[in-house]
Design a protein around this motif. Structure first.
Motif, PDB file in Angstrom:
ATOM      1  N   VAL A  23       0.870  -1.174   0.000  1.00  0.00           N
ATOM      2  CA  VAL A  23       0.000   0.000   0.000  1.00  0.00           C
ATOM      3  C   VAL A  23       0.905   1.221   0.000  1.00  0.00           C
ATOM      4  O   VAL A  23       1.775   1.360   0.865  1.00  0.00           O
ATOM      5  CB  VAL A  23      -0.950   0.034   1.217  1.00  0.00           C
ATOM      6  N   VAL A  24       0.715   2.076  -0.994  1.00  0.00           N
ATOM      7  CA  VAL A  24       1.477   3.324  -1.092  1.00  0.00           C
ATOM      8  C   VAL A  24       0.589   4.452  -0.591  1.00  0.00           C
ATOM      9  O   VAL A  24      -0.567   4.574  -1.019  1.00  0.00           O
ATOM     10  CB  VAL A  24       1.909   3.598  -2.545  1.00  0.00           C
ATOM     11  N   THR A  25       1.123   5.263   0.331  1.00  0.00           N
ATOM     12  CA  THR A  25       0.361   6.400   0.844  1.00  0.00           C
ATOM     13  C   THR A  25       1.101   7.700   0.544  1.00  0.00           C
ATOM     14  O   THR A  25       2.327   7.717   0.380  1.00  0.00           O
ATOM     15  CB  THR A  25       0.093   6.279   2.356  1.00  0.00           C
ATOM     16  N   ALA A  26       0.315   8.776   0.484  1.00  0.00           N
ATOM     17  CA  ALA A  26       0.860  10.101   0.181  1.00  0.00           C
ATOM     18  C   ALA A  26       0.041  11.143   0.938  1.00  0.00           C
ATOM     19  O   ALA A  26      -1.130  10.891   1.266  1.00  0.00           O
ATOM     20  CB  ALA A  26       0.785  10.376  -1.317  1.00  0.00           C
ATOM     21  N   ALA A  27       0.655  12.296   1.190  1.00  0.00           N
ATOM     22  CA  ALA A  27      -0.073  13.405   1.820  1.00  0.00           C
ATOM     23  C   ALA A  27       0.467  14.706   1.249  1.00  0.00           C
ATOM     24  O   ALA A  27       1.670  14.851   1.028  1.00  0.00           O
ATOM     25  CB  ALA A  27       0.098  13.379   3.333  1.00  0.00           C
ATOM     26  N   CYS A  28      -0.457  15.646   1.013  1.00  0.00           N
ATOM     27  CA  CYS A  28      -0.052  16.960   0.502  1.00  0.00           C
ATOM     28  C   CYS A  28      -1.143  17.968   0.827  1.00  0.00           C
ATOM     29  O   CYS A  28      -2.323  17.696   0.569  1.00  0.00           O
ATOM     30  CB  CYS A  28       0.162  16.878  -1.004  1.00  0.00           C
ATOM     31  N   SER A  29      -0.773  19.086   1.417  1.00  0.00           N
ATOM     32  CA  SER A  29      -1.711  20.175   1.731  1.00  0.00           C
ATOM     33  C   SER A  29      -2.943  19.660   2.470  1.00  0.00           C
ATOM     34  O   SER A  29      -4.074  20.020   2.138  1.00  0.00           O
ATOM     35  CB  SER A  29      -2.153  20.891   0.450  1.00  0.00           C
ATOM     36  N   GLY A  30      -2.736  18.788   3.459  1.00  0.00           N
ATOM     37  CA  GLY A  30      -3.840  18.280   4.266  1.00  0.00           C
ATOM     38  C   GLY A  30      -4.634  17.169   3.613  1.00  0.00           C
ATOM     39  O   GLY A  30      -5.563  16.617   4.210  1.00  0.00           O
ATOM     40  N   SER A  67       3.545  15.360  -3.879  1.00  0.00           N
ATOM     41  CA  SER A  67       4.119  15.021  -2.571  1.00  0.00           C
ATOM     42  C   SER A  67       5.633  14.886  -2.652  1.00  0.00           C
ATOM     43  O   SER A  67       6.166  14.363  -3.630  1.00  0.00           O
ATOM     44  CB  SER A  67       3.536  13.699  -2.054  1.00  0.00           C
ATOM     45  N   ALA A  68       6.314  15.326  -1.598  1.00  0.00           N
ATOM     46  CA  ALA A  68       7.780  15.214  -1.543  1.00  0.00           C
ATOM     47  C   ALA A  68       8.207  13.813  -1.120  1.00  0.00           C
ATOM     48  O   ALA A  68       9.291  13.350  -1.490  1.00  0.00           O
ATOM     49  CB  ALA A  68       8.336  16.246  -0.565  1.00  0.00           C
ATOM     50  N   VAL A  69       7.382  13.143  -0.303  1.00  0.00           N
ATOM     51  CA  VAL A  69       7.720  11.793   0.159  1.00  0.00           C
ATOM     52  C   VAL A  69       6.512  10.869  -0.033  1.00  0.00           C
ATOM     53  O   VAL A  69       5.372  11.328  -0.060  1.00  0.00           O
ATOM     54  CB  VAL A  69       8.151  11.759   1.658  1.00  0.00           C
ATOM     55  N   LEU A  70       6.784   9.583  -0.154  1.00  0.00           N
ATOM     56  CA  LEU A  70       5.744   8.550  -0.190  1.00  0.00           C
ATOM     57  C   LEU A  70       6.098   7.489   0.839  1.00  0.00           C
ATOM     58  O   LEU A  70       7.279   7.278   1.142  1.00  0.00           O
ATOM     59  CB  LEU A  70       5.660   7.886  -1.572  1.00  0.00           C
ATOM     60  N   ALA A  71       5.078   6.803   1.349  1.00  0.00           N
ATOM     61  CA  ALA A  71       5.310   5.639   2.210  1.00  0.00           C
ATOM     62  C   ALA A  71       4.857   4.388   1.469  1.00  0.00           C
ATOM     63  O   ALA A  71       3.816   4.387   0.800  1.00  0.00           O
ATOM     64  CB  ALA A  71       4.563   5.772   3.533  1.00  0.00           C
ATOM     65  N   VAL A  72       5.660   3.342   1.580  1.00  0.00           N
ATOM     66  CA  VAL A  72       5.380   2.050   0.935  1.00  0.00           C
ATOM     67  C   VAL A  72       5.268   1.015   2.052  1.00  0.00           C
ATOM     68  O   VAL A  72       6.194   0.860   2.847  1.00  0.00           O
ATOM     69  CB  VAL A  72       6.524   1.654  -0.019  1.00  0.00           C
ATOM     70  N   PRO A  89       0.892   9.921  11.533  1.00  0.00           N
ATOM     71  CA  PRO A  89       1.616  10.718  10.534  1.00  0.00           C
ATOM     72  C   PRO A  89       3.117  10.477  10.608  1.00  0.00           C
ATOM     73  O   PRO A  89       3.700  10.490  11.695  1.00  0.00           O
ATOM     74  CB  PRO A  89       1.254  12.163  10.898  1.00  0.00           C
ATOM     75  N   GLY A  90       3.739  10.253   9.468  1.00  0.00           N
ATOM     76  CA  GLY A  90       5.191  10.096   9.394  1.00  0.00           C
ATOM     77  C   GLY A  90       5.823  11.373   8.859  1.00  0.00           C
ATOM     78  O   GLY A  90       5.219  12.444   8.944  1.00  0.00           O
ATOM     79  N   PRO A  91       7.041  11.283   8.293  1.00  0.00           N
ATOM     80  CA  PRO A  91       7.710  12.456   7.736  1.00  0.00           C
ATOM     81  C   PRO A  91       6.820  13.186   6.725  1.00  0.00           C
ATOM     82  O   PRO A  91       6.164  12.550   5.905  1.00  0.00           O
ATOM     83  CB  PRO A  91       8.945  11.855   7.038  1.00  0.00           C
ATOM     84  N   GLU A  92       6.755  14.513   6.849  1.00  0.00           N
ATOM     85  CA  GLU A  92       5.929  15.357   5.961  1.00  0.00           C
ATOM     86  C   GLU A  92       4.452  14.981   6.023  1.00  0.00           C
ATOM     87  O   GLU A  92       3.693  15.259   5.097  1.00  0.00           O
ATOM     88  CB  GLU A  92       6.422  15.272   4.505  1.00  0.00           C
ATOM     89  N   ALA A 112       2.940  -4.748   7.821  1.00  0.00           N
ATOM     90  CA  ALA A 112       3.998  -5.638   8.289  1.00  0.00           C
ATOM     91  C   ALA A 112       5.307  -4.863   8.392  1.00  0.00           C
ATOM     92  O   ALA A 112       6.101  -5.061   9.313  1.00  0.00           O
ATOM     93  CB  ALA A 112       4.169  -6.810   7.324  1.00  0.00           C
ATOM     94  N   ALA A 113       5.517  -3.976   7.424  1.00  0.00           N
ATOM     95  CA  ALA A 113       6.727  -3.148   7.384  1.00  0.00           C
ATOM     96  C   ALA A 113       6.433  -1.930   6.529  1.00  0.00           C
ATOM     97  O   ALA A 113       5.493  -1.938   5.717  1.00  0.00           O
ATOM     98  CB  ALA A 113       7.896  -3.940   6.798  1.00  0.00           C
ATOM     99  N   TRP A 114       7.213  -0.886   6.722  1.00  0.00           N
ATOM    100  CA  TRP A 114       7.053   0.288   5.857  1.00  0.00           C
ATOM    101  C   TRP A 114       8.389   0.930   5.554  1.00  0.00           C
ATOM    102  O   TRP A 114       9.359   0.773   6.288  1.00  0.00           O
ATOM    103  CB  TRP A 114       6.070   1.295   6.443  1.00  0.00           C
ATOM    104  N   LEU A 115       8.386   1.652   4.457  1.00  0.00           N
ATOM    105  CA  LEU A 115       9.540   2.420   4.008  1.00  0.00           C
ATOM    106  C   LEU A 115       9.019   3.802   3.619  1.00  0.00           C
ATOM    107  O   LEU A 115       8.005   3.899   2.919  1.00  0.00           O
ATOM    108  CB  LEU A 115      10.167   1.722   2.806  1.00  0.00           C
ATOM    109  N   VAL A 116       9.661   4.847   4.111  1.00  0.00           N
ATOM    110  CA  VAL A 116       9.330   6.207   3.658  1.00  0.00           C
ATOM    111  C   VAL A 116      10.475   6.677   2.780  1.00  0.00           C
ATOM    112  O   VAL A 116      11.650   6.558   3.167  1.00  0.00           O
ATOM    113  CB  VAL A 116       9.135   7.172   4.845  1.00  0.00           C
ATOM    114  N   GLY A 117      10.147   7.169   1.600  1.00  0.00           N
ATOM    115  CA  GLY A 117      11.191   7.606   0.682  1.00  0.00           C
ATOM    116  C   GLY A 117      10.906   8.974   0.101  1.00  0.00           C
ATOM    117  O   GLY A 117       9.738   9.331  -0.125  1.00  0.00           O
ATOM    118  N   ARG A 118      11.971   9.737  -0.111  1.00  0.00           N
ATOM    119  CA  ARG A 118      11.837  11.030  -0.793  1.00  0.00           C
ATOM    120  C   ARG A 118      11.755  10.778  -2.294  1.00  0.00           C
ATOM    121  O   ARG A 118      12.505   9.946  -2.836  1.00  0.00           O
ATOM    122  CB  ARG A 118      13.047  11.910  -0.451  1.00  0.00           C
TER     123      ARG A 118
END
Ligand SMILES: Cc1cc2nc3c(=O)[nH]c(=O)nc-3n(C[C@H](O)[C@H](O)[C@H](O)COP(=O)(O)O)c2cc1C
Length: 160
Positions: free
Chosen positions: A17-24, A61-66, A99-102, A111-117
């Motif tokens: 699952v890829v997540t993103a956030a921008c401007s709320g 978005s500047a970063v995404l979470a996977v 909420p993670g980075p940004e 199970a696991a996650w990775l946040v990447g720029r």
């Protein structure tokens, strides 16, 4: 079935699952097209359909979470893969996250996650590749992860 379809339908791999956030705004979707693309430097790429709400948010978005999912997390896969925020569903009201980075959502059920720029984007078809430079990664639940063959019959929220 064309040779290409037969070739890809014989494959199996973890889904994410890829997540993103921008401007709320938050978004997230189930992704099969993803993988490590370099060892040194470490790089990971995810491919998002231009049709998805998640793509529209990720593009800004500047970063995404996977996230990888535990092998039995079919409900989480269904939430992010069979529903779309474009039909007014708030996926993040239906599952725990922090909420993670940004501000990128980190799913409690992962199970696991990775946040990447986001370093680069590649537009080679109906999906766009997002090249990620890992900032942080955690393994919350080591063990078998949810695989494509377990969810391949889900009806995607958006046709690609
Ligand atoms: C098994 C499976 C694999 C999928 N793989 C991808 C993928 O690699 N990239 C993508 O953008 N969408 C993929 N999808 C589709 C999205 O997860 C789906 O359309 C989702 O509902 C979009 O939600 P959104 O509009 O809220 O972003 C997949 C769906 C399923 C069921």
């Amino acid at each position: 079935m064309s040779g290409f379809e037969g070739f890809v339908q014989a494959l199996d791999y973890p889904v994410h699952v890829v997540t993103a956030a921008c401007s709320g705004e938050r978004a997230g979707c189930l992704v099969g097209f993803a993988g490590q693309t370099s060892i040194d430097p470490p790089r990971f790429t995810v491919w998002l359909s231009k049709a998805n709400r998640t793509y529209a948010v990720a593009a800004r978005s500047a970063v995404l979470a996977v996230h990888t999912l535990p092998h039995d997390a079919l409900a989480l896969a269904r939430l992010f893969g069979a529903l779309t925020e474009d039909e007014g569903v708030d996926k993040f009201a239906r599952t725990p996250w922090t909420p993670g980075p940004e501000g990128v959502p980190l799913l409690g059920g992962a199970a696991a996650w990775l946040v990447g720029r986001v370093l680069d984007r590649a537009d080679w078809g109906d999906h766009v590749g997002f090249l990620l430079d890992p900032l942080d990664a955690r393994q919350a639940r080591p063990g078998p992860v949810l695989m494509y063959r377990q969810v391949r019959d889900l009806d995607a929220g958006h046709p690609a």
